[in-house]
Design a protein around this motif. Structure first.
Motif, PDB file in Angstrom:
ATOM      1  N   UNK A 232     -66.377  48.582   6.614  1.00 50.34           N
ATOM      2  CA  UNK A 232     -66.464  49.900   6.927  1.00 50.34           C
ATOM      3  C   UNK A 232     -66.425  50.828   5.835  1.00 50.34           C
ATOM      4  N   UNK A 233     -67.035  51.906   5.820  1.00 59.13           N
ATOM      5  CA  UNK A 233     -67.046  52.914   4.781  1.00 59.13           C
ATOM      6  C   UNK A 233     -65.639  53.647   4.468  1.00 59.13           C
ATOM      7  N   UNK A 234     -65.297  53.430   3.320  1.00 57.98           N
ATOM      8  CA  UNK A 234     -64.176  53.867   2.612  1.00 57.98           C
ATOM      9  C   UNK A 234     -63.979  54.916   1.332  1.00 57.98           C
ATOM     10  N   UNK A 235     -62.952  55.282   0.996  1.00 49.47           N
ATOM     11  CA  UNK A 235     -62.981  56.203  -0.060  1.00 49.47           C
ATOM     12  C   UNK A 235     -61.868  55.733  -1.255  1.00 49.47           C
ATOM     13  N   UNK A 236     -62.101  55.637  -2.413  1.00 43.65           N
ATOM     14  CA  UNK A 236     -61.274  55.492  -3.550  1.00 43.65           C
ATOM     15  C   UNK A 236     -60.930  56.974  -4.021  1.00 43.65           C
ATOM     16  N   UNK A 237     -59.259  56.912  -4.153  1.00 42.29           N
ATOM     17  CA  UNK A 237     -59.228  58.431  -4.730  1.00 42.29           C
ATOM     18  C   UNK A 237     -58.541  58.153  -6.162  1.00 42.29           C
ATOM     19  N   UNK A 238     -58.961  58.967  -6.998  1.00 43.01           N
ATOM     20  CA  UNK A 238     -58.579  59.142  -8.482  1.00 43.01           C
ATOM     21  C   UNK A 238     -57.598  60.224  -8.739  1.00 43.01           C
ATOM     22  N   UNK A 239     -56.547  60.123  -9.409  1.00 44.02           N
ATOM     23  CA  UNK A 239     -55.692  61.222  -9.683  1.00 44.02           C
ATOM     24  C   UNK A 239     -55.075  60.657 -11.042  1.00 44.02           C
ATOM     25  N   UNK A 240     -55.098  61.872 -11.892  1.00 46.88           N
ATOM     26  CA  UNK A 240     -54.509  61.378 -13.303  1.00 46.88           C
ATOM     27  C   UNK A 240     -54.357  62.666 -14.037  1.00 46.88           C
ATOM     28  N   UNK A 241     -54.334  62.732 -15.553  1.00 51.83           N
ATOM     29  CA  UNK A 241     -54.174  63.809 -16.317  1.00 51.83           C
ATOM     30  C   UNK A 241     -55.354  63.288 -17.517  1.00 51.83           C
ATOM     31  N   UNK A 242     -55.718  64.564 -18.017  1.00 51.62           N
ATOM     32  CA  UNK A 242     -56.632  64.520 -19.321  1.00 51.62           C
ATOM     33  C   UNK A 242     -55.858  65.347 -20.495  1.00 51.62           C
ATOM     34  N   UNK A 243     -55.879  64.672 -21.518  1.00 58.02           N
ATOM     35  CA  UNK A 243     -55.394  65.259 -22.462  1.00 58.02           C
ATOM     36  C   UNK A 243     -56.514  65.432 -23.842  1.00 58.02           C
ATOM     37  N   UNK A 244     -56.159  66.562 -24.403  1.00 59.68           N
ATOM     38  CA  UNK A 244     -57.059  66.572 -25.799  1.00 59.68           C
ATOM     39  C   UNK A 244     -56.123  66.933 -26.749  1.00 59.68           C
ATOM     40  N   UNK A 245     -56.040  66.316 -28.002  1.00 63.43           N
ATOM     41  CA  UNK A 245     -55.002  66.395 -29.055  1.00 63.43           C
ATOM     42  C   UNK A 245     -55.766  66.112 -30.330  1.00 63.43           C
ATOM     43  N   UNK A 246     -55.090  66.541 -31.469  1.00 62.23           N
ATOM     44  CA  UNK A 246     -55.843  66.226 -32.728  1.00 62.23           C
ATOM     45  C   UNK A 246     -54.993  65.130 -33.230  1.00 62.23           C
ATOM     46  N   UNK A 247     -55.637  64.547 -34.334  1.00 64.49           N
ATOM     47  CA  UNK A 247     -54.824  63.423 -35.007  1.00 64.49           C
ATOM     48  C   UNK A 247     -55.234  63.103 -36.481  1.00 64.49           C
ATOM     49  N   UNK A 248     -54.486  62.360 -37.250  1.00 65.22           N
ATOM     50  CA  UNK A 248     -54.809  62.125 -38.590  1.00 65.22           C
ATOM     51  C   UNK A 248     -54.858  60.614 -38.712  1.00 65.22           C
ATOM     52  N   UNK A 249     -55.716  60.123 -39.699  1.00 67.89           N
ATOM     53  CA  UNK A 249     -55.726  58.594 -40.003  1.00 67.89           C
ATOM     54  C   UNK A 249     -54.350  58.311 -40.592  1.00 67.89           C
ATOM     55  N   UNK A 250     -53.999  57.074 -40.300  1.00 73.18           N
ATOM     56  CA  UNK A 250     -52.656  56.487 -40.857  1.00 73.18           C
ATOM     57  C   UNK A 250     -53.235  55.574 -41.989  1.00 73.18           C
ATOM     58  N   UNK A 260     -51.080  68.794 -29.286  1.00 71.61           N
ATOM     59  CA  UNK A 260     -51.711  68.971 -28.224  1.00 71.61           C
ATOM     60  C   UNK A 260     -52.461  70.055 -28.003  1.00 71.61           C
ATOM     61  N   UNK A 261     -53.935  69.942 -27.792  1.00 72.81           N
ATOM     62  CA  UNK A 261     -54.720  71.162 -27.602  1.00 72.81           C
ATOM     63  C   UNK A 261     -55.027  71.680 -26.146  1.00 72.81           C
ATOM     64  N   UNK A 262     -54.556  70.539 -25.171  1.00 74.27           N
ATOM     65  CA  UNK A 262     -55.062  71.105 -23.777  1.00 74.27           C
ATOM     66  C   UNK A 262     -54.664  69.852 -22.950  1.00 74.27           C
ATOM     67  N   UNK A 263     -54.011  70.294 -21.835  1.00 76.72           N
ATOM     68  CA  UNK A 263     -53.697  69.278 -20.907  1.00 76.72           C
ATOM     69  C   UNK A 263     -53.859  69.780 -19.533  1.00 76.72           C
ATOM     70  N   UNK A 264     -54.757  68.765 -18.517  1.00 78.40           N
ATOM     71  CA  UNK A 264     -54.959  69.079 -17.287  1.00 78.40           C
ATOM     72  C   UNK A 264     -54.989  68.259 -16.475  1.00 78.40           C
ATOM     73  N   UNK A 265     -55.107  68.529 -14.829  1.00 80.16           N
ATOM     74  CA  UNK A 265     -54.880  67.347 -13.917  1.00 80.16           C
ATOM     75  C   UNK A 265     -56.431  66.838 -13.765  1.00 80.16           C
TER      76      UNK A 265
END
Length: 429
Positions: A232-250, A260-265
């Motif tokens: 039968x027809x059904x639905x997958x729900x996705x919830x989470x977080x999105x992050x944008x950040x800067x980094x340097x190479x070790x 952290x440049x931004x953080x959203x749902x």
């Protein structure tokens, strides 16, 4: 008792193994990943048929109505080793993954009914793609890396029963869950800091499947079975977080996060329309069997962040044709072990429903189709009921047209089916 202990240990190991499952397909970048069919090793070795297939000792993941024929308590688990070669118009690359593909058990609860429960993946994410920009001298000035991992699993249970002579009905309910992470990192020449975008989501959902089979004898010892199953027809729900950040190479090559440049749902849904499979099979019990299946579904409908790849992906109607069967020379042979071996073969052709635009500057979507051939062996263990099943599958998915990628795959599958009689009446000599 030993069989039950083996299965219990396997179940504990499986839970950890599912959490580490990965895919190496570039097409797993879309939606909730590279989707798998719910089929056993034995069924895949026969091209994936199952709508009209039933057995007293093997489980059927396609049609729950087949549980009415189950006569043995059956414990099964399967392994998959995938060798994948991906190529475009100019280059090719190879990879390999090994994973546990399912574990399940079925129990007859009467002479006309059986139940099933288990855990298996339905999709996996596991891609790694790099896009380099070069200047006029051929030097790399910009590197963008796309990576992802995760999986969606299903925990399920079902029951099948014979309602009257020849006719069986079954129902299966599952709960889907998993986590998916998608990353995009970018580094530019002469820029100290790189940037990385991370999407971390949790997937939840559920579905109900209803199946039916009708078996009749068309000739002495020859059975004809027709079957159908609808999810039968059904639905997958996705919830989470999105992050944008800067980094340097070790110094050892790892990333060191900075700011952290931004953080959203994140929110998204994947609507799955009614999925139907119908099939017809003919055979002689414990001797041979041949069947054909046809499966079809309308286009999936993503929304929210799951629809952000609309410029490069569209969903279309999907379908699949499977043809295959088995041959068993002499199931009770005493003189020859190989006469007790089950020989399986089949092929499939599927329209996956993925329509991909491989050229960013264009607007041409190309269908990703899948063709495969398979064969396998059912190797009986000491009691002639339990089996080790080996399956091989070779196929091609996609093409190099329109800037797409073609996958050539070789799958080696292995399953162990442990069978035992429960509820036996004690006999006194």
């Amino acid at each position: 008792m030993i069989k039950r202990i083996i299965f219990f240990i396997t179940a504990l190991v499986s839970i950890q193994a599912f959490s580490q499952r990965s895919s190496s397909s570039p097409y797993s970048i879309f939606g909730v990943g590279d989707e798998f069919g719910t089929r056993t090793v034995e069924q895949i070795s026969m091209g994936g048929v199952g709508a009209a297939y039933s057995s007293s000792q093997y489980l059927n993941f396609i049609n729950p109505a087949a549980l009415s024929e189950l006569r043995y308590a059956t414990y099964v688990f399967g392994l998959l080793h995938n060798d994948l070669r991906v190529k475009d118009a100019d280059t090719n690359q190879s990879s390999a993954t090994t994973s546990l593909s399912y574990f399940s058990f079925g129990v007859p609860i009467s002479k006309n009914a059986g139940i099933i429960a288990g855990l298996q993946p339905t999709s996996a994410v596991g891609y790694s793609l790099i896009n380099n920009l070069v200047d006029g001298d051929g030097n790399i000035v910009d590197i963008t890396a796309f990576t992802g991992d995760g999986a969606v699993n299903r925990l399920y249970g079902g029951i099948g029963a014979k309602l009257f002579k020849g006719f069986s009905l079954g129902v299966e309910v599952d709960f889907l869950f998993g986590n998916i992470t998608n990353n995009v990192s970018n580094r530019r020449q002469n820029v100290a800091l790189g940037t990385k975008n991370v999407e971390d989501s949790r997937i939840r959902g559920g579905s109900i499947k209803i199946g039916a089979q009708y078996k009749t004898q068309i000739k002495e010892d020859i059975d004809l079975t027709v079957g159908a199953a609808v999810k039968l027809s059904n639905r997958l729900r996705a919830k989470g977080e999105e992050y944008l950040y800067s980094f340097t190479q070790g110094s050892l090559g790892g990333e060191i996060p900075r700011d952290t440049l931004s953080a959203t749902s994140l929110r998204g849904n994947l609507e799955r329309p009614l999925e139907t499979v119908v099939g017809i099979g003919v055979g002689k019990q414990n001797k041979w069997y041949a069947a054909v299946d046809y499966q079809f579904q309308d286009a999936l409908m993503p929304s929210g962040y799951l629809n952000e790849s609309a410029q490069s992906l569209r969903y279309g109607n999907s379908s699949r044709v499977s043809l295959g069967g088995f041959y068993l020379p002499k199931f009770n042979s005493i003189s020859s072990y190989w006469q007790r071996v089950t020989y399986r073969a089949g092929f499939k052709y599927a329209k996956t429903g993925l329509l991909v635009n491989g050229i960013p500057s264009g607007n041409t979507f190309t269908a990703v189709d899948d063709f495969g051939i398979s064969f396998g062996l059912g190797l009986p263990l000491g009691n002639r009921v339990s089996n080790v099943n080996v399956g091989f599958e070779y196929g091609k998915r996609g093409s190099t047209e329109n800037g797409l990628l073609q996958e050539n795959y070789l799958n080696l599958r292995l399953s162990l089916s442990l069978n035992d009689l429960w509820f036996r009446k004690r006999q006194i000599d």
